[in-house]
Design a protein around this motif. Sequence first.
Motif, PDB file in Angstrom:
ATOM      1  N   ILE A 123       0.844  -1.640   0.129  1.00 15.72           N
ATOM      2  CA  ILE A 123       0.035  -0.152   0.584  1.00 15.72           C
ATOM      3  C   ILE A 123       0.946   1.046   0.217  1.00 15.72           C
ATOM      4  CG2 ILE A 123      -2.144   1.048   1.149  1.00 15.72           C
ATOM      5  CD1 ILE A 123      -2.797  -1.605   2.632  1.00 15.72           C
ATOM      6  N   ARG A 124       0.867   1.757  -0.966  1.00 15.16           N
ATOM      7  CA  ARG A 124       1.591   3.216  -0.987  1.00 15.16           C
ATOM      8  C   ARG A 124       0.457   4.570  -2.015  1.00 15.16           C
ATOM      9  NH1 ARG A 124       4.238   0.621  -5.196  1.00 15.16           N
ATOM     10  NH2 ARG A 124       3.628   1.152  -6.934  1.00 15.16           N
ATOM     11  N   ARG A 125       0.625   5.753  -1.369  1.00 12.77           N
ATOM     12  CA  ARG A 125       0.456   6.827  -1.598  1.00 12.77           C
ATOM     13  C   ARG A 125       0.935   6.720  -4.035  1.00 12.77           C
ATOM     14  NH1 ARG A 125      -2.838  11.309  -1.145  1.00 12.77           N
ATOM     15  NH2 ARG A 125      -3.383  10.393   0.633  1.00 12.77           N
ATOM     16  N   SER A 126      -0.068   7.153  -4.717  1.00 17.99           N
ATOM     17  CA  SER A 126       0.217   6.994  -6.165  1.00 17.99           C
ATOM     18  C   SER A 126       0.525   8.247  -6.062  1.00 17.99           C
ATOM     19  CB  SER A 126      -1.057   6.978  -6.918  1.00 17.99           C
ATOM     20  OG  SER A 126      -1.089   6.881  -7.921  1.00 17.99           O
ATOM     21  N   ALA A 127       1.680   8.816  -6.755  1.00 17.82           N
ATOM     22  CA  ALA A 127       2.536   9.915  -7.349  1.00 17.82           C
ATOM     23  C   ALA A 127       1.371  10.958  -8.417  1.00 17.82           C
ATOM     24  CB  ALA A 127       3.940   9.655  -7.744  1.00 17.82           C
ATOM     25  N   THR A 128       0.508   9.476  -9.683  1.00 18.02           N
ATOM     26  CA  THR A 128       0.517   9.962 -10.431  1.00 18.02           C
ATOM     27  C   THR A 128      -1.456  10.475  -9.752  1.00 18.02           C
ATOM     28  OG1 THR A 128       1.026   8.923 -11.954  1.00 18.02           O
ATOM     29  CG2 THR A 128      -0.686   9.453 -13.045  1.00 18.02           C
ATOM     30  N   PHE A 129      -1.350  10.038  -9.199  1.00 20.92           N
ATOM     31  CA  PHE A 129      -3.027  10.185  -8.980  1.00 20.92           C
ATOM     32  C   PHE A 129      -3.281  10.798  -7.376  1.00 20.92           C
ATOM     33  CE2 PHE A 129      -3.250   6.101 -11.702  1.00 20.92           C
ATOM     34  CZ  PHE A 129      -4.336   7.021 -12.544  1.00 20.92           C
ATOM     35  N   GLY A 130      -2.206  10.948  -6.441  1.00 25.02           N
ATOM     36  CA  GLY A 130      -2.004  11.945  -5.090  1.00 25.02           C
ATOM     37  C   GLY A 130      -3.546  10.906  -4.737  1.00 25.02           C
ATOM     38  N   LEU A 131      -4.037  10.262  -4.021  1.00 22.34           N
ATOM     39  CA  LEU A 131      -4.336   8.898  -3.754  1.00 22.34           C
ATOM     40  C   LEU A 131      -3.487   6.987  -3.098  1.00 22.34           C
ATOM     41  CD1 LEU A 131      -7.756   8.585  -5.783  1.00 22.34           C
ATOM     42  CD2 LEU A 131      -7.374  10.541  -3.597  1.00 22.34           C
ATOM     43  N   ASP A 132      -4.316   6.400  -1.867  1.00 26.02           N
ATOM     44  CA  ASP A 132      -3.455   5.756  -1.522  1.00 26.02           C
ATOM     45  C   ASP A 132      -4.488   4.599  -2.563  1.00 26.02           C
ATOM     46  OD1 ASP A 132      -1.519   6.802   0.360  1.00 26.02           O
ATOM     47  OD2 ASP A 132      -3.101   6.877   1.663  1.00 26.02           O
ATOM     48  N   TYR A 133      -3.635   3.572  -2.923  1.00 19.34           N
ATOM     49  CA  TYR A 133      -3.779   2.595  -3.592  1.00 19.34           C
ATOM     50  C   TYR A 133      -2.740   1.614  -2.713  1.00 19.34           C
ATOM     51  CZ  TYR A 133      -5.860   4.877  -7.398  1.00 19.34           C
ATOM     52  OH  TYR A 133      -7.199   5.662  -8.349  1.00 19.34           O
ATOM     53  N   CYS A 134      -3.925   0.104  -2.545  1.00 23.70           N
ATOM     54  CA  CYS A 134      -3.122  -1.221  -2.602  1.00 23.70           C
ATOM     55  C   CYS A 134      -2.814  -1.529  -4.148  1.00 23.70           C
ATOM     56  CB  CYS A 134      -4.308  -1.915  -1.870  1.00 23.70           C
ATOM     57  SG  CYS A 134      -3.210  -3.608  -1.759  1.00 23.70           S
ATOM     58  N   TYR A 135      -1.970  -1.793  -4.165  1.00 29.10           N
ATOM     59  CA  TYR A 135      -0.698  -2.514  -5.409  1.00 29.10           C
ATOM     60  C   TYR A 135      -0.752  -3.286  -4.914  1.00 29.10           C
ATOM     61  CZ  TYR A 135      -0.383   2.535  -6.777  1.00 29.10           C
ATOM     62  OH  TYR A 135      -0.659   3.486  -7.458  1.00 29.10           O
ATOM     63  N   CYS A 136      -1.106  -5.030  -6.139  1.00 34.84           N
ATOM     64  CA  CYS A 136      -0.952  -6.345  -6.537  1.00 34.84           C
ATOM     65  C   CYS A 136      -0.089  -6.645  -7.430  1.00 34.84           C
ATOM     66  CB  CYS A 136      -2.870  -6.842  -5.565  1.00 34.84           C
ATOM     67  SG  CYS A 136      -3.068  -6.535  -4.437  1.00 34.84           S
ATOM     68  N   ALA A 137       0.422  -7.532  -7.164  1.00 33.60           N
ATOM     69  CA  ALA A 137       1.475  -7.675  -8.405  1.00 33.60           C
ATOM     70  C   ALA A 137       1.442  -9.226  -8.215  1.00 33.60           C
ATOM     71  CB  ALA A 137       2.650  -7.398  -8.907  1.00 33.60           C
ATOM     72  N   VAL A 153      -5.686  -1.288  -6.244  1.00 35.40           N
ATOM     73  CA  VAL A 153      -7.286  -0.856  -5.607  1.00 35.40           C
ATOM     74  C   VAL A 153      -7.663   0.330  -4.804  1.00 35.40           C
ATOM     75  CG1 VAL A 153      -8.969  -1.890  -3.785  1.00 35.40           C
ATOM     76  CG2 VAL A 153      -7.438  -3.169  -5.673  1.00 35.40           C
ATOM     77  N   PRO A 154      -8.551   1.387  -5.286  1.00 38.30           N
ATOM     78  CA  PRO A 154      -8.126   2.830  -4.465  1.00 38.30           C
ATOM     79  C   PRO A 154      -8.418   2.191  -2.589  1.00 38.30           C
ATOM     80  CG  PRO A 154     -10.049   2.246  -5.826  1.00 38.30           C
ATOM     81  CD  PRO A 154      -9.407   1.945  -5.790  1.00 38.30           C
ATOM     82  N   MET A 155      -7.736   3.328  -1.614  1.00 34.61           N
ATOM     83  CA  MET A 155      -8.061   2.933  -0.594  1.00 34.61           C
ATOM     84  C   MET A 155      -8.858   3.575   0.237  1.00 34.61           C
ATOM     85  SD  MET A 155      -6.839  -0.258   0.188  1.00 34.61           S
ATOM     86  CE  MET A 155      -6.866  -0.276   1.793  1.00 34.61           C
ATOM     87  N   GLU A 156      -9.395   4.136  -0.867  1.00 30.17           N
ATOM     88  CA  GLU A 156     -10.591   5.194  -0.544  1.00 30.17           C
ATOM     89  C   GLU A 156     -11.305   5.015   0.622  1.00 30.17           C
ATOM     90  OE1 GLU A 156     -12.412   9.735  -1.682  1.00 30.17           O
ATOM     91  OE2 GLU A 156     -12.010   8.402  -3.054  1.00 30.17           O
ATOM     92  N   ARG A 159      -9.194   4.268   4.279  1.00 34.78           N
ATOM     93  CA  ARG A 159      -9.099   5.165   4.463  1.00 34.78           C
ATOM     94  C   ARG A 159     -10.201   6.615   5.063  1.00 34.78           C
ATOM     95  NH1 ARG A 159      -4.537   4.015   6.242  1.00 34.78           N
ATOM     96  NH2 ARG A 159      -2.819   3.945   3.212  1.00 34.78           N
ATOM     97  N   ASN A 160     -11.637   6.140   4.745  1.00 35.22           N
ATOM     98  CA  ASN A 160     -12.539   6.932   5.161  1.00 35.22           C
ATOM     99  C   ASN A 160     -12.607   6.517   6.420  1.00 35.22           C
ATOM    100  OD1 ASN A 160     -12.380   8.671   2.781  1.00 35.22           O
ATOM    101  ND2 ASN A 160     -14.170   8.427   1.822  1.00 35.22           N
TER     102      ASN A 160
END
Length: 421
Positions: A123-137, A153-156, A159-160
């Motif tokens: 889980i980290r913040r996307s520099a492109t979109f400015g939101l926290d995402y869970c990245y799975c690969a 997957v957006p973590m908004e 976070r809410n």
Amino acid sequence: MNVKKKFLIGYAAAAVIALLAFEYAFWSNGFSYLEKQSEAGYLTQAEMLRDILLAELQGDADLAASSEAFAGRYGEKYQIRITIIDKDGNVLGESDGPGPAMSNHLDREEVRKALAGESNSMIRRSATFGLDYCYCAVPLKKGEFQGVIRTAVPMEELRNMDDEFLRSTVFAAAILLLLALSLVMYFRKYISAMKAVEKQRREFVSNVTHELKTPLTSIRGFVETLKNGAMEDVGCAGRFLDIIDIETERLGNLIDDTLLLSEIEHKKDVRQEPCDVNEVIAEVTELLAPKVKPHVRLIFTPDPGVRPFTCNRDRLKQLLINLADNGLKATEFGAVTIQCKSTASHLILEIADTGIGMEAEQTERIFERFYRVDKGRSRAQGGTGLGLSIVKHIVELYRGSIRVESRPGEGTTFRVELPYY
């Protein structure tokens, strides 16, 4: 600052610190657990999508077209971003998502781990979109092809939830803090009340001891005088015996009043019946008739409209006797008047005299045990100092109220209101 105050402050501080520490630990650990569970679920979802893609690619030579269609279809279905890339970082399929498609996938840690054969997530913040995402690969391999299927997957929403949980936690902490402070205030009031009760107990014991000692000292003194020869003087002996009789009666009255007050304080009043108030007052006036002075009248005019009052008859009688007797003792000229009437909800009794009256500061204390407006006059007339305290407790026993109005030299009026039930 005394020890009890230090203890209360220390207790309150410890409770608040423990409460805040618990809330912080609960919030941080709870959200961390929720985040890890969500991350594990999203990784499982990515592995499931990998398995579905491999199944759909059976016998299909056009890998790029199939990957693009797959990413678009499942990205829309699950509202996530799906990217399928080969080992060189070329995008084979990209679901529609916010912002432009990325071209630097090989710079991402999760992609490098997947190309090395390890399914992973972070889980980290996307520099492109400015939101926290869970990245799975997860690794993707079919024949000679090797690549990665990556989901974002957006973590908004999580976070809410975290923010809402934090607000709820802070609110709960504030409520618990207020509760803790309320308990502290309650304990302070409880300790203060206990101190007041203990002070009253000590004062009561001291006053009772003093009041008992006074007539006993007098009795002992006159008995010694009689034993030492005064018995030979018939006139003197008779006068001394009269004094002993008076002091003995005073001593008995004090004991009776003390026991009565104790009984009333403990709310012992099981005998209750409808009482004819006019009849009770008539009995009181007859009982007090011998105490009426030559220039004083004891006046009572029955009111036929007074409804019966349910109570212990002896209690009502005691209340009226104490108030009327006090009025007679305080009055040298004039009258003591007893009145009664009924309203829709209360029985009202008024006892008024034209006696010496009282100052305002004296009326504030007259219901205290052993308080006397004129100590010498009261003792000379045989008062115990408990009469008005008994009256107050009887009134409280029936959930009523009592008020007093008085002016020096003009007289005093007591107004008792007892509710009908």
